[in-house]
Design a protein around this motif. Structure first.
Motif, PDB file in Angstrom:
ATOM      1  N   LEU A  21       0.690  -6.134   7.230  1.00 57.20           N
ATOM      2  CA  LEU A  21       1.783  -7.017   7.483  1.00 57.20           C
ATOM      3  C   LEU A  21       1.664  -8.261   8.516  1.00 57.20           C
ATOM      4  CD1 LEU A  21       4.977  -7.112   7.186  1.00 57.20           C
ATOM      5  CD2 LEU A  21       4.991  -5.781   9.411  1.00 57.20           C
ATOM      6  N   VAL A  24      -0.293 -10.872   6.616  1.00 56.95           N
ATOM      7  CA  VAL A  24       0.399 -11.745   5.521  1.00 56.95           C
ATOM      8  C   VAL A  24       1.347 -12.814   6.369  1.00 56.95           C
ATOM      9  CG1 VAL A  24       2.425 -10.464   5.211  1.00 56.95           C
ATOM     10  CG2 VAL A  24       1.405 -11.542   3.558  1.00 56.95           C
ATOM     11  N   TRP A 200      16.579  -3.110  -4.486  1.00 57.31           N
ATOM     12  CA  TRP A 200      16.076  -4.424  -4.013  1.00 57.31           C
ATOM     13  C   TRP A 200      14.451  -4.501  -4.328  1.00 57.31           C
ATOM     14  CZ3 TRP A 200      18.323  -8.097  -0.411  1.00 57.31           C
ATOM     15  CH2 TRP A 200      17.608  -9.005  -0.370  1.00 57.31           C
ATOM     16  N   SER A 201      13.933  -3.112  -4.478  1.00 58.96           N
ATOM     17  CA  SER A 201      12.291  -3.067  -4.771  1.00 58.96           C
ATOM     18  C   SER A 201      12.280  -3.112  -5.925  1.00 58.96           C
ATOM     19  CB  SER A 201      11.920  -2.061  -3.925  1.00 58.96           C
ATOM     20  OG  SER A 201      12.239  -2.252  -2.540  1.00 58.96           O
ATOM     21  N   ILE A 222       8.966 -13.267  -7.447  1.00 55.35           N
ATOM     22  CA  ILE A 222       7.973 -13.358  -6.922  1.00 55.35           C
ATOM     23  C   ILE A 222       6.530 -13.067  -7.668  1.00 55.35           C
ATOM     24  CG2 ILE A 222       8.113 -11.183  -5.730  1.00 55.35           C
ATOM     25  CD1 ILE A 222       6.751 -14.030  -3.816  1.00 55.35           C
ATOM     26  N   SER A 239       2.007 -15.946   0.343  1.00 57.25           N
ATOM     27  CA  SER A 239       2.145 -15.249   1.308  1.00 57.25           C
ATOM     28  C   SER A 239       3.558 -15.665   1.776  1.00 57.25           C
ATOM     29  CB  SER A 239       0.973 -15.340   2.301  1.00 57.25           C
ATOM     30  OG  SER A 239      -0.090 -14.967   1.947  1.00 57.25           O
ATOM     31  N   THR A 242       5.851 -14.253  -0.331  1.00 60.14           N
ATOM     32  CA  THR A 242       6.199 -12.519  -0.092  1.00 60.14           C
ATOM     33  C   THR A 242       6.805 -12.203   0.962  1.00 60.14           C
ATOM     34  OG1 THR A 242       3.763 -12.611  -1.321  1.00 60.14           O
ATOM     35  CG2 THR A 242       4.663 -10.551  -0.119  1.00 60.14           C
ATOM     36  N   VAL A 245      10.468 -12.472   0.597  1.00 59.13           N
ATOM     37  CA  VAL A 245      11.063 -11.378  -0.150  1.00 59.13           C
ATOM     38  C   VAL A 245      11.301 -10.238   0.661  1.00 59.13           C
ATOM     39  CG1 VAL A 245      10.711  -9.593  -2.173  1.00 59.13           C
ATOM     40  CG2 VAL A 245      10.043 -11.837  -2.423  1.00 59.13           C
ATOM     41  N   ILE A 246      10.354  -9.858   1.507  1.00 58.37           N
ATOM     42  CA  ILE A 246      10.220  -8.560   2.316  1.00 58.37           C
ATOM     43  C   ILE A 246      11.175  -8.735   3.809  1.00 58.37           C
ATOM     44  CG2 ILE A 246       8.194  -7.730   1.401  1.00 58.37           C
ATOM     45  CD1 ILE A 246       6.670  -8.395   3.629  1.00 58.37           C
ATOM     46  N   LEU A 249      14.629  -7.180   4.125  1.00 58.35           N
ATOM     47  CA  LEU A 249      14.571  -5.764   4.209  1.00 58.35           C
ATOM     48  C   LEU A 249      13.820  -5.314   5.612  1.00 58.35           C
ATOM     49  CD1 LEU A 249      13.114  -5.074   0.899  1.00 58.35           C
ATOM     50  CD2 LEU A 249      15.282  -4.071   1.501  1.00 58.35           C
ATOM     51  N   LEU A 250      12.806  -5.870   6.103  1.00 61.88           N
ATOM     52  CA  LEU A 250      12.391  -5.659   7.200  1.00 61.88           C
ATOM     53  C   LEU A 250      13.221  -5.760   8.490  1.00 61.88           C
ATOM     54  CD1 LEU A 250       8.502  -6.864   7.267  1.00 61.88           C
ATOM     55  CD2 LEU A 250       9.363  -4.672   7.356  1.00 61.88           C
ATOM     56  N   PHE A 253      15.730  -3.226   8.361  1.00 60.73           N
ATOM     57  CA  PHE A 253      14.941  -2.051   8.778  1.00 60.73           C
ATOM     58  C   PHE A 253      14.976  -1.910  10.449  1.00 60.73           C
ATOM     59  CE2 PHE A 253      10.715  -0.102   9.946  1.00 60.73           C
ATOM     60  CZ  PHE A 253      11.322   1.147   9.750  1.00 60.73           C
ATOM     61  N   PHE A 254      14.723  -2.971  10.795  1.00 59.89           N
ATOM     62  CA  PHE A 254      14.533  -3.227  12.395  1.00 59.89           C
ATOM     63  C   PHE A 254      15.789  -2.945  13.116  1.00 59.89           C
ATOM     64  CE2 PHE A 254      10.069  -4.868  11.525  1.00 59.89           C
ATOM     65  CZ  PHE A 254       9.469  -3.713  12.243  1.00 59.89           C
TER      66      PHE A 254
ATOM     67  N   TYR B 119       7.427   1.658   7.974  1.00 62.49           N
ATOM     68  CA  TYR B 119       7.932   0.149   7.372  1.00 62.49           C
ATOM     69  C   TYR B 119       7.337  -0.122   5.969  1.00 62.49           C
ATOM     70  CZ  TYR B 119       3.398  -2.612   7.952  1.00 62.49           C
ATOM     71  OH  TYR B 119       2.172  -3.186   7.418  1.00 62.49           O
ATOM     72  N   VAL B 122       9.952   0.474   3.066  1.00 65.21           N
ATOM     73  CA  VAL B 122      11.133  -0.129   2.706  1.00 65.21           C
ATOM     74  C   VAL B 122      10.726  -1.700   1.977  1.00 65.21           C
ATOM     75  CG1 VAL B 122      12.687   0.276   4.571  1.00 65.21           C
ATOM     76  CG2 VAL B 122      11.163  -1.487   5.162  1.00 65.21           C
ATOM     77  N   ILE B 123       9.228  -1.712   1.938  1.00 61.56           N
ATOM     78  CA  ILE B 123       8.838  -2.878   1.229  1.00 61.56           C
ATOM     79  C   ILE B 123       8.695  -2.854  -0.139  1.00 61.56           C
ATOM     80  CG2 ILE B 123       6.852  -4.698   1.296  1.00 61.56           C
ATOM     81  CD1 ILE B 123       6.369  -4.173   4.014  1.00 61.56           C
ATOM     82  N   PRO B 124       9.192  -3.544  -1.097  1.00 56.50           N
ATOM     83  CA  PRO B 124       8.865  -3.516  -2.346  1.00 56.50           C
ATOM     84  C   PRO B 124       7.487  -3.417  -2.845  1.00 56.50           C
ATOM     85  CG  PRO B 124      10.566  -5.329  -2.123  1.00 56.50           C
ATOM     86  CD  PRO B 124       9.806  -4.874  -0.658  1.00 56.50           C
ATOM     87  N   LEU B 125       7.083  -2.354  -3.936  1.00 61.01           N
ATOM     88  CA  LEU B 125       5.961  -2.223  -4.065  1.00 61.01           C
ATOM     89  C   LEU B 125       5.196  -3.664  -4.617  1.00 61.01           C
ATOM     90  CD1 LEU B 125       3.504  -0.361  -4.544  1.00 61.01           C
ATOM     91  CD2 LEU B 125       4.611   0.367  -6.793  1.00 61.01           C
ATOM     92  N   ALA B 127       5.690  -6.498  -3.687  1.00 67.62           N
ATOM     93  CA  ALA B 127       5.275  -7.424  -2.685  1.00 67.62           C
ATOM     94  C   ALA B 127       3.891  -6.774  -1.933  1.00 67.62           C
ATOM     95  CB  ALA B 127       6.349  -7.904  -1.659  1.00 67.62           C
ATOM     96  N   ASN B 130       0.978  -7.889  -3.815  1.00 67.04           N
ATOM     97  CA  ASN B 130       0.637  -9.077  -3.513  1.00 67.04           C
ATOM     98  C   ASN B 130      -0.462  -9.297  -2.487  1.00 67.04           C
ATOM     99  OD1 ASN B 130       1.554 -11.009  -5.150  1.00 67.04           O
ATOM    100  ND2 ASN B 130       3.560 -11.209  -4.321  1.00 67.04           N
ATOM    101  N   ILE B 131       0.114  -8.616  -1.442  1.00 66.74           N
ATOM    102  CA  ILE B 131      -0.578  -8.407  -0.044  1.00 66.74           C
ATOM    103  C   ILE B 131      -1.864  -7.639  -0.286  1.00 66.74           C
ATOM    104  CG2 ILE B 131      -0.735  -7.656   2.247  1.00 66.74           C
ATOM    105  CD1 ILE B 131       2.413  -7.621   2.234  1.00 66.74           C
ATOM    106  N   PHE B 134      -4.757  -9.737  -1.907  1.00 66.87           N
ATOM    107  CA  PHE B 134      -5.420 -10.661  -1.127  1.00 66.87           C
ATOM    108  C   PHE B 134      -6.143  -9.947  -0.225  1.00 66.87           C
ATOM    109  CE2 PHE B 134      -1.688 -13.991  -1.032  1.00 66.87           C
ATOM    110  CZ  PHE B 134      -2.091 -14.211  -2.454  1.00 66.87           C
ATOM    111  N   TRP B 174      -1.396   4.218   1.543  1.00 63.75           N
ATOM    112  CA  TRP B 174      -0.838   3.580   2.798  1.00 63.75           C
ATOM    113  C   TRP B 174       0.684   3.431   2.442  1.00 63.75           C
ATOM    114  CZ3 TRP B 174       1.432  -1.403   2.614  1.00 63.75           C
ATOM    115  CH2 TRP B 174       1.703  -2.092   3.599  1.00 63.75           C
TER     116      TRP B 174
END
Lengths: 270, 300
Positions: A21, A24, A200-201, A222, A239, A242, A245-246, A249-250, A253-254, B119, B122-125, B127, B130-131, B134, B174
């Motif tokens: 995280l 990125v 969303w995902s 994306i 990046s 990306t 997109v996230i 949600l993050l 989430f926080f 965390y 909650v992130i789309p698979l 995305a 993509n990470i 890389f 992960w």
């Protein structure tokens, strides 16, 4: 000593988990040439928003955001109605065929719409709905998961409250609104958070069923965007895309971390 | 006499009305279930016995099943998926259990650590793919940059048939571990405290406590998480679209992604139907196993 070793292990694991995280984020604000030269991957001395600007201009992200919001809340809105009605029936009525119907509902937990990519595409083309937002939403408008979750909660509402409300001359929908729905507020929040983050995902189904900018959600957007820039020179831009997109949600989430975690917990206790 | 009959009619009438009302409440959900779960399932089963192009379908009995099972690629994809499931599920569950046990204690920093494990949930698979694409990129990727400090670099994990599946497995562990950890944290909070006090008085070592108390008591949670995890390992294939397209040479391909390729790249509808039926059968078997067999094996 034992404690020390275990906590050290967990902290190292934690760092490994956070690294992608951080990376990125840093990549998304690093100038393009720095990414290729391979300096410190976790720091940049020349932060820039250029990548975000480029990404924003290269693909219709605003449109994708809009589509995702319509789809996610379009699904949730209808789900809340269908699960409330069905959960009320399963929790408070006895009728012939109840067990069979219950098992039929259970089936959706095993054969989830995500698995039925190919046959559902055919159903949509029979209905003439290919490449519409409606088609993305429809298979999820019934949620067995939601029905079961809510049924458990409704069952815990004391019968006396139900009776008392009926004695007062309330119609069934008023009883639902004034007795059951308020009692199930935490369940509704839990279900909503799980539903929103799931949809969303979602990727494979919208990838197949949509074929235009007007209907494509963020995840598909994306993916197509990333595919057109696979070379290292565009990493910063991909990046940035990306992160766009996230990030919602993050942030959500926080802010709602406690609710999120307890929602996911809640959803597991059968 | 006359009166009681009227009363009975009223009675029947009441039940009839109540039943109809219950059915009406279920109707909206049922319509969507029928259209997008039952009908497509039945349709897949039916289509799996027919072959040829969509406009000239011919009944071919079990031929397609025989063909599919003799297909080298299908076998490989099934094997891949079994490996994928057999590695991701136990690894992420054990890791999740381990983390939950240590992070359940109220210590400074444990909330932060819980967050850092949770965390990815909650992130789309897509995305995440993509990470991680890389991360795995030869030379420039995070992994190779890290390895180059030890003198070794230029790995190409996603490009080699021997390592592509393993690379996606690591990514999936992960992604999912934190999600499962949450269920174990919930499970741990419901465990009776007096048993632990008794164990402490008896002088049980930490590992003994885990083996004889925590692990057996967590069994219901473990089983539930296991079903979720197995289902996920067949359902979540988004990453393949970005990372490998199932390649190289189908080395990282999974069943659902292969169905997508067969149906929407090759337009082989009969084959896609057969594979969908196989996937449904696998998922139903797993749940049935859990329902009829495992439930009896939980010991307290």
């Amino acid at each position: 000593m034992n404690r020390f070793i275990n906590y050290t292990t967990i902290i190292i694991f934690g760092l490994v988990f956070v690294m992608p995280l951080v990376w990125v984020f840093v990549t998304s604000i690093s100038p393009a040439n720095e990414v290729i030269r391979g300096g410190n991957p976790f720091w940049t001395w020349n932060p820039t928003f250029e990548n975000y600007v480029d990404a924003w201009e290269a693909a219709p992200f605003l449109r994708y955001y809009f589509n995702t919001l319509v789809i996610v809340f379009g699904i949730l809105g209808v789900q809340l109605i269908t699960i409330t009605l069905a959960a009320y029936a399963f929790a408070r009525f006895e009728f012939p065929g109840k067990n069979v119907l219950f098992i039929l509902f259970l089936l959706q937990l095993m054969i989830q719409p995500e698995i039925l990519l190919f046959p559902n595409y055919q159903v949509m083309s029979e209905l003439g709905l290919v490449d519409t937002k409606l088609a993305v939403m429809l298979p999820f408008w019934a949620s067995a998961f939601g029905v079961f979750l809510l049924r458990q909660t409704f069952k815990q509402v004391p019968y006396e409250l139900d009776e008392a409300s009926k004695m007062d001359g309330s119609k069934w929908c008023q009883t639902l609104r004034h007795v059951y729905i308020p009692a199930a507020k935490p369940t509704y929040i839990a279900f909503s958070l799980v539903s929103i983050s799931t949809h969303w995902s979602n990727f494979m189904w919208p990838l197949i069923i949509t074929d235009s900018v007007e209907n494509r959600p963020l995840t598909v957007g994306i993916a197509l965007f990333a595919q057109s820039y696979e070379t290292g020179a565009q990493w910063g831009m991909v990046s940035a895309g990306t992160v766009m997109v996230i990030l919602p949600l993050l942030i959500a989430f926080f802010i709602f971390q406690k609710q999120f975690v307890s929602s996911f917990m809640h959803s597991g206790i059968k | 006499m006359f009166k009681s009959k009227e009363k009975r009619n009223k009675h029947i009438n009441f039940y009839f009305k109540q039943n109809m009302f219950a059915y009406l409440l279920l109707l909206p959900s049922f319509i969507f279930l029928a259209l997008f779960t039952f009908y497509p399932t039945i349709k897949s089963i039916q289509l799996s016995f027919y072959s040829g192009p969509l406009t000239r379908l011919e009944f071919s009995g079990l031929d397609q099943y025989v063909n599919v099972m003799n297909d080298e690629i299908v076998r490989q994809v099934l094997l891949n998926n079994i490996i994928f499931t057999l590695v991701t599920v136990p690894t992420s569950i054990l890791l999740a259990m381990y983390l939950a046990i240590w992070l359940n204690k109220k210590l400074r920093g444990s909330a932060l650590l819980r967050t850092s494990f949770f965390y990815p949930t909650v992130i789309p698979l897509i995305a995440i793919a993509n990470i991680w694409l890389f991360i795995y990129t030869p030379q420039y990727g995070l992994l190779d940059q890290f390895l180059s400090t030890f003198g070794a670099d230029d790995t190409n994990l996603l490009g080699h048939p021997n390592t592509a599946l393993a690379a996606t497995i690591v990514m999936m562990i992960w992604k999912d571990t934190g999600f499962y950890m949450i269920f174990f944290l919930a499970g741990l909070q419901n465990l009776p405290r007096d048993v632990y006090e008794a164990a402490l008085i008896e002088g049980a070592k930490p590992f003994q406590t885990f083996r004889h108390i925590t692990f057996p008591l967590l069994m219901p949670t473990t089983l539930f998480v296991m079903i979720v995890a197995i289902t996920n390992s067949f359902k979540n294939v988004d990453h393949l679209y970005i990372m490998t397209k199932g390649g190289p040479d189908n080395a990282s391909n999974l069943l659902l992604y292969y169905i997508y390729q067969v149906a929407f790249t090759n337009w082989d509808l009969g084959k896609a139907a057969v594979l969908t039926v196989i996937l449904i059968a696998i998922l139903l078997t797993i749940t049935a196993f859990n329902y009829f067999y495992s439930d009896r094996k939980i010991h307290y």
